[in-house]
Design a protein around this motif. Structure first.
Motif, PDB file in Angstrom:
ATOM      1  N   THR A 133       0.843  -1.200   0.000  1.00 36.01           N
ATOM      2  CA  THR A 133       0.000   0.000   0.000  1.00 36.01           C
ATOM      3  C   THR A 133       0.874   1.244   0.000  1.00 36.01           C
ATOM      4  O   THR A 133       1.747   1.403   0.850  1.00 36.01           O
ATOM      5  CB  THR A 133      -0.936   0.012   1.220  1.00 36.01           C
ATOM      6  N   ARG A 134       0.615   2.118  -0.969  1.00 35.60           N
ATOM      7  CA  ARG A 134       1.374   3.351  -1.106  1.00 35.60           C
ATOM      8  C   ARG A 134       0.810   4.446  -0.207  1.00 35.60           C
ATOM      9  O   ARG A 134      -0.258   4.300   0.378  1.00 35.60           O
ATOM     10  CB  ARG A 134       1.340   3.821  -2.576  1.00 35.60           C
ATOM     11  N   ALA A 135       1.533   5.559  -0.126  1.00 34.41           N
ATOM     12  CA  ALA A 135       1.107   6.698   0.690  1.00 34.41           C
ATOM     13  C   ALA A 135      -0.259   7.222   0.270  1.00 34.41           C
ATOM     14  O   ALA A 135      -1.016   7.727   1.098  1.00 34.41           O
ATOM     15  CB  ALA A 135       2.148   7.811   0.613  1.00 34.41           C
ATOM     16  N   ASP A 136      -0.601   7.087  -1.021  1.00 36.43           N
ATOM     17  CA  ASP A 136      -1.890   7.588  -1.500  1.00 36.43           C
ATOM     18  C   ASP A 136      -3.004   6.555  -1.390  1.00 36.43           C
ATOM     19  O   ASP A 136      -4.119   6.780  -1.835  1.00 36.43           O
ATOM     20  CB  ASP A 136      -1.777   8.098  -2.939  1.00 36.43           C
ATOM     21  N   GLY A 137      -2.692   5.390  -0.819  1.00 36.60           N
ATOM     22  CA  GLY A 137      -3.699   4.350  -0.620  1.00 36.60           C
ATOM     23  C   GLY A 137      -3.811   3.353  -1.751  1.00 36.60           C
ATOM     24  O   GLY A 137      -4.511   2.341  -1.619  1.00 36.60           O
ATOM     25  N   THR A 138      -3.137   3.581  -2.881  1.00 35.89           N
ATOM     26  CA  THR A 138      -3.191   2.613  -3.979  1.00 35.89           C
ATOM     27  C   THR A 138      -2.284   1.426  -3.677  1.00 35.89           C
ATOM     28  O   THR A 138      -1.375   1.513  -2.859  1.00 35.89           O
ATOM     29  CB  THR A 138      -2.760   3.254  -5.318  1.00 35.89           C
ATOM     30  N   ARG A 139      -2.560   0.315  -4.351  1.00 37.49           N
ATOM     31  CA  ARG A 139      -1.758  -0.890  -4.169  1.00 37.49           C
ATOM     32  C   ARG A 139      -0.751  -1.009  -5.312  1.00 37.49           C
ATOM     33  O   ARG A 139      -1.135  -1.107  -6.470  1.00 37.49           O
ATOM     34  CB  ARG A 139      -2.643  -2.136  -4.124  1.00 37.49           C
ATOM     35  N   GLN A 140       0.527  -1.011  -4.965  1.00 34.57           N
ATOM     36  CA  GLN A 140       1.590  -1.109  -5.953  1.00 34.57           C
ATOM     37  C   GLN A 140       2.095  -2.538  -6.017  1.00 34.57           C
ATOM     38  O   GLN A 140       2.290  -3.203  -4.990  1.00 34.57           O
ATOM     39  CB  GLN A 140       2.741  -0.171  -5.586  1.00 34.57           C
ATOM     40  N   VAL A 141       2.312  -3.029  -7.227  1.00 35.01           N
ATOM     41  CA  VAL A 141       2.797  -4.393  -7.417  1.00 35.01           C
ATOM     42  C   VAL A 141       4.253  -4.497  -6.980  1.00 35.01           C
ATOM     43  O   VAL A 141       5.069  -3.616  -7.269  1.00 35.01           O
ATOM     44  CB  VAL A 141       2.642  -4.819  -8.893  1.00 35.01           C
ATOM     45  N   THR A 142       4.570  -5.576  -6.279  1.00 33.24           N
ATOM     46  CA  THR A 142       5.946  -5.849  -5.863  1.00 33.24           C
ATOM     47  C   THR A 142       6.411  -7.166  -6.457  1.00 33.24           C
ATOM     48  O   THR A 142       5.612  -8.067  -6.714  1.00 33.24           O
ATOM     49  CB  THR A 142       6.075  -5.919  -4.326  1.00 33.24           C
ATOM     50  N   LEU A 143       7.716  -7.267  -6.658  1.00 33.58           N
ATOM     51  CA  LEU A 143       8.337  -8.499  -7.128  1.00 33.58           C
ATOM     52  C   LEU A 143       9.439  -8.862  -6.151  1.00 33.58           C
ATOM     53  O   LEU A 143      10.404  -8.114  -5.993  1.00 33.58           O
ATOM     54  CB  LEU A 143       8.902  -8.294  -8.543  1.00 33.58           C
ATOM     55  N   ASN A 144       9.257  -9.972  -5.456  1.00 34.44           N
ATOM     56  CA  ASN A 144      10.157 -10.387  -4.383  1.00 34.44           C
ATOM     57  C   ASN A 144      10.313  -9.266  -3.351  1.00 34.44           C
ATOM     58  O   ASN A 144      11.390  -9.032  -2.817  1.00 34.44           O
ATOM     59  CB  ASN A 144      11.514 -10.823  -4.940  1.00 34.44           C
ATOM     60  N   GLY A 145       9.203  -8.571  -3.093  1.00 33.67           N
ATOM     61  CA  GLY A 145       9.175  -7.505  -2.100  1.00 33.67           C
ATOM     62  C   GLY A 145       9.459  -6.120  -2.637  1.00 33.67           C
ATOM     63  O   GLY A 145       9.116  -5.124  -1.997  1.00 33.67           O
ATOM     64  N   TRP A 146      10.075  -6.013  -3.810  1.00 35.28           N
ATOM     65  CA  TRP A 146      10.473  -4.709  -4.355  1.00 35.28           C
ATOM     66  C   TRP A 146       9.349  -4.083  -5.178  1.00 35.28           C
ATOM     67  O   TRP A 146       8.876  -4.688  -6.139  1.00 35.28           O
ATOM     68  CB  TRP A 146      11.724  -4.840  -5.229  1.00 35.28           C
TER      69      TRP A 146
END
Length: 200
Positions: A133-146
């Motif tokens: 979850t980003r600061a603006d509330g959107t969900r950002q995709v991660t790859l191996n945590g990044w």
């Protein structure tokens, strides 16, 4: 100049400065695991897709987010569904996952936002893919945590102009690691920009 005219000019100047400061501000509050950006806003950059197979260039799409692999001058890298190179940011963390690119940084480096349910993967282990979850509330995709990002200056699929940007942005390997090796002699769109004065 009369006192009243001088006061009116002073008030107008103050309003203009306030508007300028408000327009250049970065995101104010941080979400879970996210830190707000403290860097100045970047110059206007072309709008970019969301990393989806049907990305419209506005970040809005009804299709699921797509991650796939592609061959490049840096070896096998990760791209979005439209073939645009995906990057990772050294100022982020993978454990715990946290995105630290907000405000002007996120204009220059648009985050890959999760859309349309479960991401569609081609050549990538589903166990490595998640969201933060980003600061603006959107969900950002991660790859191996990044957390994953596009580079707004990559103008066509296959461009890798963001590689090495500021010494902190790198193309992403299918296992989530950053690729720091030089491009192969066969060519390819390489970056290596010093960051153009913007610290992200």
């Amino acid at each position: 100049m009369t006192v009243s005219r001088r006061a009116a000019l002073f008030a107008a100047s103050g309003a203009a400065v306030a508007a300028l400061v408000a327009g250049c501000g970065s995101s104010g509050s941080s979400g879970s695991g996210s830190a707000a950006s403290t860097v100045p806003a970047a110059p206007s950059a072309p709008s970019s897709g969301s990393g989806t197979a049907t990305g419209s260039g506005t970040g809005q799409s009804t299709g699921a987010t797509v991650l796939k692999t592609a061959s490049s001058a840096y070896g096998t890298i990760v791209t979005d569904g439209n073939g645009f190179t995906l990057y990772r940011f050294d100022h982020d963390t993978a454990s715990p996952p946290a995105s630290n690119c907000n405000g002007g940084c996120a204009t220059l480096w648009p985050p890959v936002v999760a859309t349309g349910g479960t991401p569609q993967l081609k050549g990538i282990d589903a166990k490595l893919v998640s969201t933060v979850t980003r600061a603006d509330g959107t969900r950002q995709v991660t790859l191996n945590g990044w957390p994953l990002y596009r580079y707004s200056q990559d103008s066509k699929p296959g461009d890798t102009k963001g590689q090495g940007f500021g010494g902190i942005w790198f193309v992403t390997a299918p296992n989530g690691s950053k690729i720091t090796a030089a491009a192969s002699p066969s060519g390819g769109s390489s970056g290596g920009s010093s960051g153009g004065g913007y610290g992200y």
